[in-house]
Enzyme design. Structure first.
Site, PDB file in Angstrom:
ATOM      1  N   GLY A  72      33.410 -36.520 141.873  1.00 43.22           N
ATOM      2  CA  GLY A  72      34.535 -37.273 140.854  1.00 43.22           C
ATOM      3  C   GLY A  72      33.843 -38.556 140.437  1.00 43.22           C
ATOM      4  N   THR A  73      33.176 -39.173 141.296  1.00 43.82           N
ATOM      5  CA  THR A  73      32.370 -40.536 140.712  1.00 43.82           C
ATOM      6  C   THR A  73      31.616 -40.330 139.432  1.00 43.82           C
ATOM      7  OG1 THR A  73      32.068 -41.342 143.117  1.00 43.82           O
ATOM      8  CG2 THR A  73      30.762 -42.470 141.401  1.00 43.82           C
ATOM      9  N   ASN A 152      44.545 -42.892 144.054  1.00 46.33           N
ATOM     10  CA  ASN A 152      44.213 -42.616 145.384  1.00 46.33           C
ATOM     11  C   ASN A 152      45.085 -43.855 146.811  1.00 46.33           C
ATOM     12  OD1 ASN A 152      42.470 -44.251 143.863  1.00 46.33           O
ATOM     13  ND2 ASN A 152      41.501 -44.936 145.495  1.00 46.33           N
ATOM     14  N   GLN A 180      42.711 -36.978 142.635  1.00 44.16           N
ATOM     15  CA  GLN A 180      43.640 -36.979 143.900  1.00 44.16           C
ATOM     16  C   GLN A 180      45.023 -36.117 143.160  1.00 44.16           C
ATOM     17  OE1 GLN A 180      43.517 -38.089 146.696  1.00 44.16           O
ATOM     18  NE2 GLN A 180      41.584 -39.688 146.612  1.00 44.16           N
ATOM     19  N   SER A 200      37.169 -33.259 141.841  1.00 45.46           N
ATOM     20  CA  SER A 200      36.350 -33.333 143.047  1.00 45.46           C
ATOM     21  C   SER A 200      36.863 -32.128 144.007  1.00 45.46           C
ATOM     22  CB  SER A 200      36.371 -34.812 143.666  1.00 45.46           C
ATOM     23  OG  SER A 200      35.663 -34.888 144.689  1.00 45.46           O
ATOM     24  N   ALA A 201      35.681 -31.567 144.780  1.00 42.45           N
ATOM     25  CA  ALA A 201      36.049 -30.682 145.577  1.00 42.45           C
ATOM     26  C   ALA A 201      36.623 -31.048 147.120  1.00 42.45           C
ATOM     27  CB  ALA A 201      35.083 -29.667 145.810  1.00 42.45           C
ATOM     28  N   HIS A 202      36.028 -32.035 147.342  1.00 42.70           N
ATOM     29  CA  HIS A 202      36.370 -32.336 148.894  1.00 42.70           C
ATOM     30  C   HIS A 202      37.552 -33.365 149.360  1.00 42.70           C
ATOM     31  CE1 HIS A 202      35.323 -36.991 149.036  1.00 42.70           C
ATOM     32  NE2 HIS A 202      35.206 -36.593 148.079  1.00 42.70           N
ATOM     33  N   CYS A 327      36.406 -45.569 149.642  1.00 46.97           N
ATOM     34  CA  CYS A 327      35.159 -46.198 149.090  1.00 46.97           C
ATOM     35  C   CYS A 327      34.987 -47.700 148.965  1.00 46.97           C
ATOM     36  CB  CYS A 327      35.162 -45.986 147.620  1.00 46.97           C
ATOM     37  SG  CYS A 327      35.816 -44.025 147.401  1.00 46.97           S
TER      38      CYS A 327
HETATM   39  N1  PLP Z   1      38.511 -40.807 141.615  1.00 47.44           N
HETATM   40  C1  PLP Z   1      39.392 -40.991 142.680  1.00 47.44           C
HETATM   41  C2  PLP Z   1      40.775 -41.397 142.148  1.00 47.44           C
HETATM   42  C3  PLP Z   1      39.004 -41.133 144.007  1.00 47.44           C
HETATM   43  O1  PLP Z   1      40.021 -41.078 145.059  1.00 47.44           O
HETATM   44  C4  PLP Z   1      37.746 -40.936 144.474  1.00 47.44           C
HETATM   45  C5  PLP Z   1      37.195 -40.560 145.614  1.00 47.44           C
HETATM   46  O2  PLP Z   1      37.836 -41.445 146.617  1.00 47.44           O
HETATM   47  C6  PLP Z   1      36.740 -40.738 143.307  1.00 47.44           C
HETATM   48  C7  PLP Z   1      37.244 -40.561 142.110  1.00 47.44           C
HETATM   49  C8  PLP Z   1      35.293 -40.510 143.486  1.00 47.44           C
HETATM   50  O3  PLP Z   1      35.342 -38.944 143.845  1.00 47.44           O
HETATM   51  P1  PLP Z   1      34.164 -38.435 144.923  1.00 47.44           P
HETATM   52  O4  PLP Z   1      34.320 -38.956 146.022  1.00 47.44           O
HETATM   53  O5  PLP Z   1      34.029 -37.042 144.560  1.00 47.44           O
HETATM   54  O6  PLP Z   1      32.867 -39.217 144.222  1.00 47.44           O
END
Ligand code: PLP
Length: 390
Positions: A72-73, A152, A180, A200-202, A327
């Site tokens: 996702g990042t 999130n 999310q 994002s997959a996880h 994070c």
């Molecule tokens: N965007 C949101 C709203 C998230 O909650 C997160 C992860 O906590 C991310 C982006 C980042 O995703 P990834 O962990 O796959 O990099």
């Protein structure tokens, strides 16, 4: 003592179907490089394209593009900086919300340091953006509006359809971070009229380090990574086939779950947790929207508590939760989301996020309702004696 995992918004355990798919892949004959022209490569390519088509169909736009990323990042960074750089000559401004994930916030901040203008649209006390404020923030120099689908930390769902419409009326592209919400609530990119969507997959039972950026046909974006013709020349690097397969399997399982009432089951458990905590713990309050919220998320403030201390005490009691987003944990900064919602400092300090998922069981919620109030009572800071008790 069995640990109760209530931190699905940080990450989730692999779904059994995903594990089976990944194992079959590892044991199979598709381990080639998707760019290789021989049979092994072609097999890997076919697998990757199958996942791409499947996710695009799930999103409601089989003709769109889906660029696989490391999560996702990267998808957020790609969307924000990729679009702005592709359109640079036409403007210098972007609009985001004040509760975005740091992947969007910091990508915007980096652009700001280069001279771009960024407007952060505020949210109300439940964490919602007013689409009219987005509309007002757009100028003739705006290149992109980026507002997340679900937050999130508190789970609040944004009115992305109305926000996308406001952007479209002014011919501005719209990106939404659906990390999310994907797999938890329905998302049809055509209905929303989103131009770019991060996944994002996880968070939905897939592996970590895998994600994707949906890009509507015709939207111009500049690559972040260079070094090869992969992903239609837009994202160089040998495709992370294992992660891509995991993303595809997790998306499929989440979709099946949606058809089979999984979100309703999770919502029922979440509501039971919410109701029980608010009833048992004096002064406890929910943060976030009552109904416009993803079904798995509950953010509660326990006044008189320090969130970090409570988190550690809960961990010792076998309850895994989070303060704010994973994070940003480790830093002592108050949650920017709760600050943006205008909550009082004490409420921010004592906030805990509970997030449920595909494997959360009823007994775990019952047990959490035994353990959490007990721990809160223990770690609550003694109130300063009031004047009339002296
Ligand atoms: N965007 C949101 C709203 C998230 O909650 C997160 C992860 O906590 C991310 C982006 C980042 O995703 P990834 O962990 O796959 O990099």
């Amino acid at each position: 003592m069995k640990a109760i995992y209530l931190d699905y918004n940080a990450t989730s355990p692999l779904r059994p179907e995903v594990r089976r798919t990944l194992t079959a892949f590892l044991d199979g004959e598709a381990w080639g490089n998707p760019s290789s022209l021989h049979a092994l490569g072609r097999r890997a390519r076919a697998t990757v394209e199958e996942v791409r088509a499947g996710i695009l169909k799930t999103l409601g736009d089989p003709k769109g593009d889906l660029l696989f990323t490391s999560g996702g990042t990267e998808a957020d960074n790609f969307a924000v900086s990729g679009v702005v750089r592709a359109l640079q000559g036409r403007g210098n401004h972007l609009v985001i919300s004040s509760v975005e994930h740091s992947a969007v916030l910091q990508a915007a901040q980096a652009l700001q340091e280069e001279g771009f203008r960024v407007t952060q649209v505020p949210v109300d006390s439940e964490g919602r953006v007013d689409p009219r404020e987005v509309k007002e923030a757009i100028t003739p120099r705006t290149l992109l509006v980026s507002v997340m689908h679900a937050n999130n930390e508190v789970g609040t769902i944004q009115p992305i359809r109305e926000i996308a419409q406001a952007a479209r009326e002014r011919q501005v592209l719209f990106h939404t971070d659906a990390v999310q919400s994907f797999g938890k609530v329905p998302l049809d990119v055509r209905e929303v009229e989103a131009d770019l969507v991060s996944l994002s997959a996880h968070k939905i039972g897939g592996p970590k380090g895998a994600g994707a950026l949906y890009v509507r046909q015709g939207v111009r974006i500049r690559p972040l990574l260079r070094g090869g013709p992969h992903e239609r020349n837009l994202r160089a690097g040998t495709e992370g086939v294992l992660g891509i397969i995991g993303l595809g399997a997790a998306a499929r399982s989440a979709l099946v779950g949606q058809r089979d009432g999984e979100p309703e089951r999770i919502r029922g458990l979440r509501d039971r947790l919410e109701e029980g905590l608010l009833r048992q713990v004096p002064g406890a309050v929910r943060n976030g929207h009552a109904t416009q919220r993803v079904p798995n998320t509950l953010n509660v403030s326990f006044p008189g508590c320090d969130g970090e201390t409570l988190l550690m005490a809960l961990d010792l009691a076998g309850v895994c939760v989070s303060t704010g987003s994973a994070c940003s944990s480790g830093s002592t900064e108050p949650s920017h989301v709760l600050v943006a919602m205008g909550l009082p400092e004490e409420r921010i300090r004592g906030s805990i996020r509970f997030s449920l998922g595909w494997d959360t069981a009823e007994e775990e919620i019952d047990e959490a309702l035994e353990r959490v109030p007990r721990v809160v009572k223990r770690v609550r800071l003694p109130r300063p004696p009031s004047a009339d008790s002296q």
